[in-house]
Design a protein around this motif. Structure first.
Motif, short mmCIF file in Angstrom:
data_model
loop_
_atom_site.label_atom_id
_atom_site.label_comp_id
_atom_site.label_asym_id
_atom_site.label_seq_id
_atom_site.Cartn_x
_atom_site.Cartn_y
_atom_site.Cartn_z
N ILE A 110 -9.92 20.07 -11.32
CA ILE A 110 -10.19 21.45 -11.76
C ILE A 110 -11.43 21.49 -12.63
CG2 ILE A 110 -9.31 23.32 -13.22
CD1 ILE A 110 -6.50 22.63 -12.17
N LYS B 198 -14.95 23.75 -12.17
CA LYS B 198 -15.56 24.56 -13.22
C LYS B 198 -17.03 24.21 -13.40
CE LYS B 198 -11.45 25.43 -16.09
NZ LYS B 198 -10.82 25.16 -17.40
N GLU C 13 -5.99 27.10 -11.30
CA GLU C 13 -5.72 26.62 -12.66
C GLU C 13 -4.39 27.14 -13.20
OE1 GLU C 13 -8.33 25.92 -16.72
OE2 GLU C 13 -8.83 27.59 -15.39
#
Length: 230
Positions: free
Chosen positions: A121, A125, A200
């Protein structure tokens, strides 16, 4: 009587020759596939065996094998009076391509919401943060591919990843990038963040819906660019 021992040197030479020919065919295949993917060989462009053989500095036999392989994958076609050429997708094919892509990307996002690690994750980002500062369409397109690939990897399903990879090969037949359309990069970034937020938050339904909507919008943009109307 000829013995196997007597024949072994000939067998070894023949095996080496065949192995070399296969490796050359693989080299030709990968090189031509890359040329199609990066736009060096464009849809509708003729592919002449002798020219390609000279370009790659190999014989026509591995070129012919590579062309057969590309043809079986639908990337190269035989056109009347023109010979072999890079395939061109019509309106229906483009619509079908984006339809199945929306399904597969949705499935990947759903699985990523269930299985993505914190590290995976974080990578997503970082890619989106880099995208926010990018205003060159083709550079943004590269980051877009990285973002989607990171989702595919985070899904942790090898069969889905393989299917998406094969689909990506056919996407190479589409000219240019949808990020050349006015406002599309900013819109896509918002859509990407919606996908990432759902992943997320570990919300598979929202992740799948956001990913499908993202691809559907990209498909509409592509249809307008190629055919002036959806």
């Amino acid at each position: 009587m000829t013995t196997k021992a007597a024949l072994q040197p000939w067998i070894d030479d023949e095996d080496e020759r065949l192995s070399e020919e296969v490796s050359r065919a693989e080299f030709a295949y990968r090189t031509l596939l890359e040329a199609i993917s990066n736009g060096e060989l464009r849809p509708g462009q003729r592919m002449r065996e002798n020219e390609l053989a000279k370009m790659l500095n190999i014989s026509r036999t591995p070129i012919r094998e590579a062309m057969r392989r590309l043809s079986s994958e639908g990337l190269v076609v035989i056109a009347p009076s023109r010979g072999m050429m890079v395939a061109q997708l019509d309106k229906l094919q483009v619509r079908e391509l984006y339809s199945i892509r929306a399904t597969l990307e949705g499935a990947a996002a759903r699985l990523a919401a269930q299985h993505a690690s914190a590290g995976e994750i974080a990578v997503m980002k970082e890619i989106l943060d880099a995208s926010e500062a990018e205003d060159v369409p083709h550079s943004y397109a590269r980051l877009n591919r990285l973002f989607h690939q990171s989702i595919h990897e985070s899904a942790h399903n090898r069969y889905l990843t393989k299917s998406l990879s094969q689909l990506g090969t056919h996407l190479a037949l589409l000219p240019g990038t949808t990020f050349e359309a006015p406002g599309r990069p900013a819109e896509a970034l918002r859509e990407h963040r919606s996908i990432l937020n759902a992943i997320e938050n570990r919300d598979p339904d929202a992740a799948e819906a956001a990913a499908r909507q993202h691809i559907e919008k990209a498909g509409l943009t592509r249809m307008r660019m190629m055919f002036s109307a959806p």
